[in-house]
Design a protein around this motif. Structure first.
Motif, PDB file in Angstrom:
ATOM      1  N   ALA A  87      10.597  28.466  49.864  1.00 35.42           N
ATOM      2  CA  ALA A  87       9.135  28.424  49.931  1.00 35.42           C
ATOM      3  C   ALA A  87       8.663  27.984  51.317  1.00 35.42           C
ATOM      4  N   GLU A  88       9.307  26.981  51.892  1.00 35.68           N
ATOM      5  CA  GLU A  88       8.914  26.498  53.216  1.00 35.68           C
ATOM      6  C   GLU A  88       9.173  27.549  54.289  1.00 35.68           C
ATOM      7  N   ALA A  89      10.327  28.209  54.192  1.00 34.09           N
ATOM      8  CA  ALA A  89      10.656  29.230  55.172  1.00 34.09           C
ATOM      9  C   ALA A  89       9.710  30.422  55.074  1.00 34.09           C
ATOM     10  N   ALA A  90       9.396  30.841  53.843  1.00 30.88           N
ATOM     11  CA  ALA A  90       8.468  31.956  53.666  1.00 30.88           C
ATOM     12  C   ALA A  90       7.101  31.626  54.236  1.00 30.88           C
ATOM     13  N   SER A  91       6.664  30.385  54.068  1.00 33.89           N
ATOM     14  CA  SER A  91       5.374  29.957  54.610  1.00 33.89           C
ATOM     15  C   SER A  91       5.374  30.023  56.131  1.00 33.89           C
ATOM     16  N   ALA A  92       6.481  29.623  56.750  1.00 36.48           N
ATOM     17  CA  ALA A  92       6.572  29.653  58.208  1.00 36.48           C
ATOM     18  C   ALA A  92       6.516  31.086  58.734  1.00 36.48           C
ATOM     19  N   ILE A  93       7.185  32.004  58.053  1.00 37.67           N
ATOM     20  CA  ILE A  93       7.166  33.407  58.467  1.00 37.67           C
ATOM     21  C   ILE A  93       5.781  34.004  58.263  1.00 37.67           C
TER      22      ILE A  93
END
Length: 249
Positions: A87-93
């Motif tokens: 979830a955190e990585a998807a938000s950053a992308i």
């Protein structure tokens, strides 16, 4: 570019295999490993590096990220993506995509403003060649403070055509047009150094036409960065999902 399936069937990959699959040179693969773009390769007893298909995905992902946000920021972001939750990585992308969309809209808004400025100048220049504005009048017309115009003058962006013995500034049509172009570029998110570079180019080349060329180039450059990021999407997903547990809560 070769298929990663063949690499998977062979098991571990050599440096030359990773270079061929990722589009980087052998030396670049080693350099990017040293910089932490990809995890350290396994080493055999004789010192040879052994990679996995995940290293190839990471390098391809880095190429797209570096084109979108720059190599330093891409290295930092890719390192975070390997440790964050899905979830955190998807938000950053998603934030990178949003940033590119915002930059594009700012450039398009500046283009529209410059077209309006040029159309107005073409319609009025012949009729009002002798018109000039005081600093107060120009500030009111541009909806900025007089101190802003003075600051732009200090930065070499806009200069009054003359300063009277009482130090009262008068702006003729060329200076008024330049001030409006500065407003458009600043409104598009350009910082003072970038605006100064653009205004220097305008004075040396083709006026507002050069400004439009600069902005067209910016829109095209943003499109190239966006396409590169989209192309890297599947590789980014592989990096994000590799060994990461989904967020809970």
């Amino acid at each position: 570019m070769g298929e990663l399936v063949s690499g998977s069937q062979r098991g571990l990959l050599r440096t030359v295999d990773v270079a061929r699959e990722s589009g980087y040179s052998v030396q670049q693969v080693r350099d990017l490993e040293r910089l932490g773009v990809i995890p350290a390769a396994a080493r055999s007893s004789n010192g040879y590096r052994s990679y996995t298909p995940l290293h190839v995905h990471a390098l391809r992902a880095y190429r797209g990220l570096a084109g979108a946000i720059g190599p330093v920021a891409a290295r930092q972001m890719l390192a975070r993506l390997r440790t964050e939750t899905v979830a955190e990585a998807a938000s950053a992308i998603n934030a990178v995509h949003a940033r590119l969309a915002r930059e594009r809209e700012e450039a398009l808004r500046a283009q529209r403003a410059l077209r309006a400025i040029q159309a107005e100048a073409d319609a009025t220049e012949c009729e009002h060649e002798s018109e000039a504005m005081t600093i107060t009048e120009l500030a009111e017309a541009l909806r900025v403070r007089p101190s802003t115009l003075r600051f732009w003058e200090q930065e070499g962006l806009v200069a009054p055509e003359r300063v009277t013995s009482l130090r009262a500034r008068r702006y003729g049509l060329p200076a008024i047009r330049a001030a409006r172009i500065v407003v458009a570029l600043r409104g598009a998110g350009y910082g003072i150094p970038a605006v100064r570079e653009a205004m220097d180019a305008l004075r040396q080349l083709d006026g507002p036409g050069e400004a439009q060329r600069i902005l067209r180039h910016r829109v095209e450059e943003i499109a190239t960065r966006t396409v590169g990021l989209l192309r890297a999407g599947a590789d980014l997903a592989t990096v994000v999902e590799s060994g990461q547990a989904p967020a809970t809560g």
